[in-house]
Design a protein around this motif. Structure first.
Motif, PDB file in Angstrom:
ATOM      1  N   ASP A 136     -36.000-124.453 -55.180  1.00 53.82           N
ATOM      2  CA  ASP A 136     -34.961-124.041 -56.125  1.00 53.82           C
ATOM      3  C   ASP A 136     -35.597-122.939 -56.969  1.00 53.82           C
ATOM      4  O   ASP A 136     -36.739-123.081 -57.424  1.00 53.82           O
ATOM      5  N   LEU A 137     -34.884-121.836 -57.156  1.00 52.21           N
ATOM      6  CA  LEU A 137     -35.509-120.684 -57.812  1.00 52.21           C
ATOM      7  C   LEU A 137     -36.118-121.053 -59.169  1.00 52.21           C
ATOM      8  O   LEU A 137     -37.257-120.696 -59.476  1.00 52.21           O
ATOM      9  N   GLY A 138     -35.352-121.772 -59.971  1.00 52.03           N
ATOM     10  CA  GLY A 138     -35.853-122.162 -61.292  1.00 52.03           C
ATOM     11  C   GLY A 138     -37.077-123.058 -61.188  1.00 52.03           C
ATOM     12  O   GLY A 138     -38.069-122.889 -61.905  1.00 52.03           O
ATOM     13  N   GLU A 139     -37.020-124.018 -60.270  1.00 48.50           N
ATOM     14  CA  GLU A 139     -38.156-124.927 -60.083  1.00 48.50           C
ATOM     15  C   GLU A 139     -39.381-124.166 -59.565  1.00 48.50           C
ATOM     16  O   GLU A 139     -40.513-124.462 -59.953  1.00 48.50           O
ATOM     17  N   ILE A 141     -40.134-121.050 -60.170  1.00 46.33           N
ATOM     18  CA  ILE A 141     -40.697-120.293 -61.293  1.00 46.33           C
ATOM     19  C   ILE A 141     -41.568-121.189 -62.172  1.00 46.33           C
ATOM     20  O   ILE A 141     -42.701-120.845 -62.509  1.00 46.33           O
TER      21      ILE A 141
END
Ligand code: SF4
Lengths: 479, 232
Positions: A136-139, A141
């Motif tokens: 997941d992009l946020g995860e 990062i």
């Protein structure tokens, strides 16, 4: 550094209030999420009726949780899945590690999973020589930045694009250091490319589950990016991590919950991908995993059944209570020092970790009631926070200073004249102090957490009750 | 020592002390066998097919998909080629090996190169066939299987989905009903390994809460609705 323990809520909150970047991010968030949810709810006339239904479904499940788990297990196995049971985090981690070892896994891709955070699967796999990659992009990062998520559905909400660029430069070493990484699209594309390779090379894919369907033994994930689907489609092994309260009776019930989930979370009519998985690759299938494992994790939930905290298990982790919470909106997610921040965290964390490990949390509330108003599952969060407060007091976990103050207040409240005298004295004293500071106080006794970053407006020298009586006298009709 | 499973069930049953076990069992079995939607919003109950297709189209476009409409399967390759050309995309695609799509006679469209099978990492365009379209939210329902591999929905940057108009239904429950078990005739469910509900192209708002399309899955989702898929 923010201390990752619920016991440091006060210190963390004070630091967060002084963090200008965080405050800016939180300002955006609240506006965006709140407006979108309101619009989505208004557009669906049946929204509130669906919430009632959703609550009813989960109440029914929680009253028969053992029976639905048995049905889920039976049907999942019939579909070619393997079901594992874990009483606590340690058992869940061992189950995952054993599966990985059996297939000689070196890298593992991961979809977003809150229970995965709860059991701290990543550091454990790493310590055992297996590389977990959040997709997941946020995860992704925050994994590069080595921090925990700060929101249930927007884990990197506290990070700005310059900080993301720094993290990418530090970790994507194969790319030219001169590349421009100034706009968001460039960052997204770089992450897409980097993660694409990881998806293709992973031996095992781990996802969470938004729901488990007892009728068919299926697991359900809901995402917008499609990362969860690449995670579970490409590797040979798919492992689902799910806490035991995720089960619903049948697909009709899942459909009802799906109708309230995205609208409450992001204000979308429907998330982009809702995926129902039933067992492993079938004969003739051209893709999909050869093994399908579901790890059912208790970790403190079963003991909430039959208690005043049972209702918290209705939660579908939509994040609406965070988005609408004035305290979360002021201090962000990290201050809570637990996997679950915001109002839901204040109730769930002491339930899972024990009150003695989460003392400040239930108190960090204005009791404004917004969380309960927007919760799609109608969980009475403020009432439950009050339950914790009572237990905290009963167990004598409250600091002596606070206990004495509460006792004094209780005595005064029973004797109106004493109460008024005390209130007048305090108002007069604050007024005198405020005169020097042009109506604002830089410090108030016992209010340091507030006054370190903002002034306390000085009262005008009269109590609320005396002012209330004042003007009314003039309004009395003349005889 | 008891197993984790036993411990969990023991803890749960502790909480259920005093429950009427016989009644609980009957209630749960009935619920598991029940095939009745709880509450379907009015907008998911379109009166005729035409209204359903119109609602599907409007909602899919709102979710950032594009929609084209053709008469029969023979018109599909032309619509696909137009879309790819207009977006400057490669005229090469992985195609779902579904017999229904064979009626499109892809080989007659010489400028478009299709390869039947699952999607691979190098494929830039994937073409698949929807099992249903759900009018309620403009959602496609895609099944895994030998004719419609799941990778087509996620690996390529551009996803093209063929949707016969008579497969558009109102609500999610309706879409899945034919695949569920039936307690009356005792049949087992026929769910494939995966059912994907897809509403628009992939997206993320994880960078500063600004919405961007094409996070990990397709950047573009193009839907070709075929009015008379069984026709000549
Ligand atoms: S408590 Fe309610 S509002 Fe908060 S995350 Fe859970 S379901 Fe959503």
């Amino acid at each position: 550094m923010t201390e990752m323990s619920p016991l440091h809520f006060k210190e963390n909150a004070i630091r967060a209030l002084g963090d200008a970047e965080l405050q800016r991010a939180l300002g955006n968030m609240r506006q965006g999420f709140i407006e979108k949810r309101t619009k989505a709810a208004e557009r669906l006339p049946e929204f509130d009726a669906l919430r009632d239904k959703a609550k009813e479904i989960k109440d029914h499940v929680l009253a028969h949780l053992d029976l639905y788990l048995e049905a889920f297990e039976k049907n999942c196995v019939a579909g070619g899945g393997t079901v594992h049971w874990a009483k606590d985090s340690a058992q869940a981690r061992d189950i995952v590690l054993n599966i990985c070892r059996l297939v000689g896994a070196e890298t593992v891709t991961k979809g977003k999973s809150m229970v995965g955070e709860e059991i701290e699967i990543n550091p454990f796999l790493e310590a055992n020589g297996i590389r977990p990659i959040e997709t997941d992009l946020g995860e992704y990062i925050i994994q590069l930045r080595n921090e925990p998520p700060s929101h249930l559905i927007a884990p990197a909400i506290h990070v700005n694009k310059e900080q993301i660029a720094d993290a990418f430069r530090q970790h994507h070493r194969d790319l030219s250091p001169e590349r421009p990484l100034t706009d968001r699209a460039a960052l997204l594309n770089e992450a897409r490319r980097a993660l694409r390779e990881r998806f293709l090379e992973a031996d095992v894919g781990i996802t969470g589950a938004n729901f488990l369907i007892a009728e068919t033994g299926s697991t359900v994930i809901v995402t917008n990016e499609g990362n969860g689907d690449l995670t579970q489609t490409l590797p040979r092994i798919h492992i689902v991590l799910a806490s035991i309260e995720k089960v619903v009776p049948n697909f009709d019930d899942a459909a009802t919950l799906i109708r309230v989930l995205a609208r409450s979370a992001t204000g979308q009519e429907m998330s982009v991908y809702t995926t129902v998985s039933t067992g492993r690759k079938r004969p003739g299938d051209l893709d999909g995993p050869e093994q399908f494992h579901v790890v059912l994790i208790d970790n403190g939930r079963s003991k909430l059944i039959g208690t005043e905290f049972q209702e918290v298990l209705r939660c579908i982790r939509c994040g609406a209570c965070l988005n609408h919470c004035p305290v979360y909106g002021s201090v962000g997610g990290h201050a809570y020092g637990s996997v679950y921040p915001g109002p839901i965290g204040k109730v769930l964390t002491p339930a899972l970790q024990g009150l003695e490990n989460a003392r400040d949390l239930p108190n960090a509330s204005t009791f404004c009631g917004r969380c309960e108003e927007v919760c799609p599952m109608r969980i009475p969060l403020p009432k439950m926070m009050r339950h914790w407060r009572e237990q905290e007091y009963a167990k004598r976990m409250v600091a002596p200073r606070v206990r004495w103050a509460l006792r004094l207040w209780a005595l005064a409240a029973r004797l109106p004249s004493l109460y008024h005298f005390g209130a007048r004295l305090a108002a007069w004293w604050l007024y005198r102090r405020g005169k020097k500071g042009r109506g604002r106080l830089a410090k108030v006794p016992y209010g340091e957490g507030w006054t370190r970053f903002r002034d306390f407006p000085a009262p005008l020298g009269k109590t609320f009750q005396s002012q209330w009586r004042g003007p009314r006298r003039h309004r009395r009709p003349s005889p | 020592m008891s197993t984790a499973r036993e411990q969990i069930f023991a803890a749960l049953r502790q909480g259920f002390r005093g429950r009427n076990e016989a009644a609980a069992k009957v209630g749960v079995d009935a619920r598991l066998a029940r095939r009745a939607p709880n509450l379907v919003p009015a907008r998911a109950k379109p009166e005729q097919k035409r209204a359903a297709v119109a609602a599907f189209t409007a909602m899919a476009e709102e979710a950032a998909a594009t929609v084209a409409r053709v008469n029969t399967m023979i018109d599909v390759p032309g619509a696909v080629a137009d879309y790819l050309r207009n977006h400057n995309l490669p005229m090469r695609a992985a195609l779902a090996p579904d017999p229904l799509l064979d009626a499109a006679r892809w080989e007659r469209r010489k400028t478009l190169e299709v390869r039947k099978g699952r999607a691979e990492a190098f494929d830039e365009v994937g073409i698949s066939l929807a099992y249903r379209g759900v009018a309620e939210t403009g959602t496609l329902v895609m099944l895994s299987g030998e004719n419609t591999p799941t990778t087509l929905n996620f690996l390529p940057e551009t996803e093209i989905v063929i949707l016969p108009a008579d497969r558009v239904v109102g609500a999610y429950e309706e879409a899945l009903a034919p695949l569920r078990s039936n307690s009356e005739d005792g049949s087992r469910h026929s769910l494939p390994r995966v059912v994907n509900f897809v509403t628009g192209p992939s997206r993320s708002a994880d960078i500063e809460q600004a919405l961007q399309l094409g996070a990990h899955g397709p950047r573009r989702l193009h839907i070709v609705i075929v009015d008379d898929a069984a026709g000549p």
